[in-house]
Design a protein around this motif. Structure first.
Motif, PDB file in Angstrom:
ATOM      1  N   ILE A   1       0.744  -1.474   0.316  1.00  0.00           N
ATOM      2  CA  ILE A   1      -0.268  -0.213  -0.242  1.00  0.00           C
ATOM      3  C   ILE A   1       0.690   0.947  -0.331  1.00  0.00           C
ATOM      4  O   ILE A   1       0.239   2.015  -0.732  1.00  0.00           O
ATOM      5  CB  ILE A   1      -1.218   0.026   1.040  1.00  0.00           C
ATOM      6  N   SER A   2       2.445   1.343   0.383  1.00  0.00           N
ATOM      7  CA  SER A   2       2.446   2.623   0.681  1.00  0.00           C
ATOM      8  C   SER A   2       4.012   2.694  -0.397  1.00  0.00           C
ATOM      9  O   SER A   2       3.837   4.238  -1.117  1.00  0.00           O
ATOM     10  CB  SER A   2       3.721   2.381   1.288  1.00  0.00           C
ATOM     11  N   VAL A   3       3.862   1.605  -0.891  1.00  0.00           N
ATOM     12  CA  VAL A   3       4.419   1.980  -2.593  1.00  0.00           C
ATOM     13  C   VAL A   3       3.509   2.545  -3.460  1.00  0.00           C
ATOM     14  O   VAL A   3       3.519   3.042  -4.708  1.00  0.00           O
ATOM     15  CB  VAL A   3       5.107   0.449  -3.440  1.00  0.00           C
ATOM     16  N   ALA A   4       2.514   1.544  -3.789  1.00  0.00           N
ATOM     17  CA  ALA A   4       1.296   1.821  -4.143  1.00  0.00           C
ATOM     18  C   ALA A   4       0.319   3.612  -4.589  1.00  0.00           C
ATOM     19  O   ALA A   4       0.752   4.191  -5.250  1.00  0.00           O
ATOM     20  CB  ALA A   4      -0.033   0.749  -4.254  1.00  0.00           C
ATOM     21  N   SER A   5       0.775   3.433  -3.304  1.00  0.00           N
ATOM     22  CA  SER A   5       0.518   5.216  -2.720  1.00  0.00           C
ATOM     23  C   SER A   5       1.249   6.057  -3.298  1.00  0.00           C
ATOM     24  O   SER A   5       1.475   7.476  -3.780  1.00  0.00           O
ATOM     25  CB  SER A   5       0.051   5.249  -1.167  1.00  0.00           C
ATOM     26  N   GLY A   6       2.548   5.725  -2.919  1.00  0.00           N
ATOM     27  CA  GLY A   6       3.965   6.652  -3.652  1.00  0.00           C
ATOM     28  C   GLY A   6       4.011   6.888  -4.644  1.00  0.00           C
ATOM     29  O   GLY A   6       3.610   8.110  -5.319  1.00  0.00           O
TER      30      GLY A   6
ATOM     31  N   LEU B   1       2.596  10.564  -6.892  1.00  0.00           N
ATOM     32  CA  LEU B   1       3.404  10.997  -7.248  1.00  0.00           C
ATOM     33  C   LEU B   1       2.751  11.027  -9.270  1.00  0.00           C
ATOM     34  O   LEU B   1       2.908  12.401  -9.272  1.00  0.00           O
ATOM     35  CB  LEU B   1       4.758  10.319  -7.910  1.00  0.00           C
ATOM     36  N   VAL B   2       1.774  10.218  -9.661  1.00  0.00           N
ATOM     37  CA  VAL B   2       1.721  10.605 -11.527  1.00  0.00           C
ATOM     38  C   VAL B   2       0.469  11.441 -10.706  1.00  0.00           C
ATOM     39  O   VAL B   2       0.587  11.900 -11.600  1.00  0.00           O
ATOM     40  CB  VAL B   2       0.652   9.028 -11.293  1.00  0.00           C
TER      41      VAL B   2
ATOM     42  N   CYS C   1      10.244  11.315  -2.368  1.00  0.00           N
ATOM     43  CA  CYS C   1      10.276  10.644  -0.905  1.00  0.00           C
ATOM     44  C   CYS C   1       8.851   9.719  -0.662  1.00  0.00           C
ATOM     45  O   CYS C   1       9.139   8.488   0.277  1.00  0.00           O
ATOM     46  CB  CYS C   1       9.389  12.140   0.176  1.00  0.00           C
ATOM     47  N   THR C   2       7.732   9.427  -0.818  1.00  0.00           N
ATOM     48  CA  THR C   2       6.819   8.740  -0.517  1.00  0.00           C
ATOM     49  C   THR C   2       7.116   7.743  -1.091  1.00  0.00           C
ATOM     50  O   THR C   2       6.873   6.644  -0.698  1.00  0.00           O
ATOM     51  CB  THR C   2       5.389   9.348  -1.207  1.00  0.00           C
ATOM     52  N   ILE C   3       6.930   7.266  -2.031  1.00  0.00           N
ATOM     53  CA  ILE C   3       7.969   5.884  -3.073  1.00  0.00           C
ATOM     54  C   ILE C   3       9.395   5.617  -2.077  1.00  0.00           C
ATOM     55  O   ILE C   3       9.372   4.071  -1.409  1.00  0.00           O
ATOM     56  CB  ILE C   3       8.648   6.201  -4.150  1.00  0.00           C
TER      57      ILE C   3
ATOM     58  N   ALA D   1       4.484   7.203 -17.360  1.00  0.00           N
ATOM     59  CA  ALA D   1       4.523   6.314 -17.179  1.00  0.00           C
ATOM     60  C   ALA D   1       5.453   5.594 -17.501  1.00  0.00           C
ATOM     61  O   ALA D   1       5.821   4.750 -16.472  1.00  0.00           O
ATOM     62  CB  ALA D   1       3.590   5.977 -18.548  1.00  0.00           C
ATOM     63  N   ILE D   2       6.368   5.682 -18.567  1.00  0.00           N
ATOM     64  CA  ILE D   2       7.125   4.828 -18.226  1.00  0.00           C
ATOM     65  C   ILE D   2       8.474   4.649 -17.219  1.00  0.00           C
ATOM     66  O   ILE D   2       9.266   4.323 -16.950  1.00  0.00           O
ATOM     67  CB  ILE D   2       8.013   5.278 -19.708  1.00  0.00           C
ATOM     68  N   SER D   3       8.677   6.633 -17.422  1.00  0.00           N
ATOM     69  CA  SER D   3       9.877   6.798 -15.924  1.00  0.00           C
ATOM     70  C   SER D   3       8.807   6.592 -14.572  1.00  0.00           C
ATOM     71  O   SER D   3       9.835   5.583 -14.043  1.00  0.00           O
ATOM     72  CB  SER D   3      10.227   8.719 -15.868  1.00  0.00           C
ATOM     73  N   THR D   4       7.661   5.904 -15.187  1.00  0.00           N
ATOM     74  CA  THR D   4       7.430   5.375 -12.930  1.00  0.00           C
ATOM     75  C   THR D   4       7.559   3.843 -13.253  1.00  0.00           C
ATOM     76  O   THR D   4       7.462   3.473 -12.403  1.00  0.00           O
ATOM     77  CB  THR D   4       5.566   5.884 -12.952  1.00  0.00           C
ATOM     78  N   VAL D   5       7.708   3.527 -14.330  1.00  0.00           N
ATOM     79  CA  VAL D   5       7.482   2.158 -14.500  1.00  0.00           C
ATOM     80  C   VAL D   5       9.179   1.694 -14.044  1.00  0.00           C
ATOM     81  O   VAL D   5       9.420   0.606 -13.304  1.00  0.00           O
ATOM     82  CB  VAL D   5       7.896   1.614 -15.801  1.00  0.00           C
TER      83      VAL D   5
END
Length: 415
Positions: free
Chosen positions: A26-31, A35-36, A295-297, A381-385
């Motif tokens: 959940i913490s990773v998903a929320s980060g 961000l997005v 930072c959230t990630i 989107a590619i950057s987040t991947v």
């Protein structure tokens, strides 16, 4: 090659730590989600504020004068500076090769315009033919002022859509009709629309020379307006406009005996300089949003890393057996990294998909003055991947290194 047994092991390991894995996921998903969404809002802000620049030509310069605030060459401050036709003519002659569109303006505020029993107070301006392109105005009916109208001092007017709707009721065609401005008849030859909206459509234009003669302006002008010819890139266009602005300001100050450091007597609004300030601001906002998201990630990465440390501790004996049977440290590291990357990638993709879906369906509904259609492009989107993969590797690196250092004899004794 895809190792089914290896991934089955990963699923089994994760299922043993469901709650902890779920919370860190959940913490990773929320980060990723934050961000997005923040980047989408940043793009929406750019869209919204960019629309404010579309009301006029993109590289327009407006020049107007005010009151002097400093003594210069024996002249006291407080003088009202008035530009004249010769100022416009000199500028055009001196910069003919640089200019694209040009117009001087004689402005009459709160002009009373009448047609039959209808009347209204509008901004009346004497302009030149190029002013249509300076203001990005489109003709709805008739035509705009032309050079022949200027030459013959015709009593013609072009009115905005708002003026037409106010004065000509029931869809009456205004073309060819006569309106009165301060009691003087003018023939309507055109109706225009303006991308800036109703406020800009509440104006009435007539030939510059006609306005000066009829309303006592003689050779006075209130404003100068120019656009420069297109350059190869934004930096070149900005440099060209700054050079032109500096030369024009120096000329006007010298011509009208204004102190060089008196910034109130001559004012120049350069849209490219405004655009540069806007782009710089948006870069800062975008950098801030990236910082908040990263930072959230990172907080999520720390959580995943802690989970992986717990998993490594719980599997100490298993790792000892693997090493006793000949498993190399790299294979142990790969085992842990597989699990951490799997957790962060699945959770991250969930946050990414949810955020993209939110922007896709909700974004078009957001229309405020400064935010318009927030969205993210494919590159983001590619950057987040890429960030997800790096985050998973970082989350598992330290637990993997610890697992690789476990000695088989110590691991087999672990309870």
């Amino acid at each position: 090659m895809f190792d089914i047994e290896r991934w089955q092991e990963i699923f089994e390991t994760i299922s043993k730590n469901k709650l902890r894995t779920f919370l860190t996921g959940i913490s990773v998903a929320s980060g990723i989600f934050i961000l997005v969404v923040l980047l989408g809002i940043g793009q929406g802000m750019q869209n919204g504020i960019s629309s404010e620049f579309k009301g006029d030509a993109e590289n327009i310069l407006y020049i107007w004068t005010g009151v002097t605030t400093k003594e210069h060459k024996g002249l006291n401050p407080g003088r009202n500076i008035i530009m004249r036709n010769e100022d416009f003519n000199y500028t055009v002659a001196a910069h003919e090769d640089e200019l694209e569109y040009k117009s001087s303006i004689y402005r009459i505020w709160n002009g009373i315009v009448n047609f039959g029993n209808e009347s209204g107070s509008y901004r009346v301006e004497g302009v030149m033919p190029d002013y249509q392109f300076l203001e990005n105005e489109a003709m709805l009916q008739g035509r705009y002022i032309n050079e022949q109208d200027l030459k013959n001092f015709e009593k013609y007017v072009v009115i905005g859509r708002k003026v037409r709707d106010d004065l000509f009721k029931d869809g009456k065609d205004p073309i060819g009709e006569y309106v009165q401005i301060s009691g003087i008849n003018f023939k309507v030859i055109g109706v225009f629309s303006d991308p800036a909206g109703e406020r800009e459509e509440s104006r009435v234009f007539l030939p510059l020379g006609t306005a000066q003669r009829v309303f006592g302006g003689y050779d006075e002008i209130r404003n100068l307006s120019f656009t420069l010819k297109e350059e190869k890139n934004f930096e070149a266009a900005l440099a060209s406009s700054e050079r032109f602005s500096a030369e024009l300001e120096a000329y006007l100050k010298e011509k009208h005996t204004i102190a060089p450091d008196d910034n109130s007597a001559v004012s120049i609004n350069n849209s490219l300089e405004n655009a540069k300030r806007f782009y710089d601001l948006m870069d800062m906002i975008r950098f801030f949003f990236w910082g908040v998201g990263i930072c959230t990630i990172i907080a999520g990465i720390v959580g995943v890393s802690n989970i992986m440390l717990i998993i490594v501790k719980e599997r100490t004996k298993e790792i000892g057996v693997r090493k006793a049977l000949g498993a190399q440290p790299l294979s142990i590291i790969g085992m842990v990294l597989h699990e951490s990357i799997f957790v962060t990638t699945i959770a991250g993709f969930a946050g990414l998909i949810f955020s993209l879906a939110l922007l896709e369906f909700v974004g078009p509904l957001i229309e405020t003055q400064y935010i318009s259609n927030p969205s993210v492009n494919f590159n983001v989107a590619i950057s987040t991947v890429f960030i997800l993969i790096v985050a998973g590797a970082l989350a598992g690196f330290f637990p993997a290194r610890r697992a690789a250092k476990i000695k088989p004899i110590v691991a087999l004794r672990d309870e």
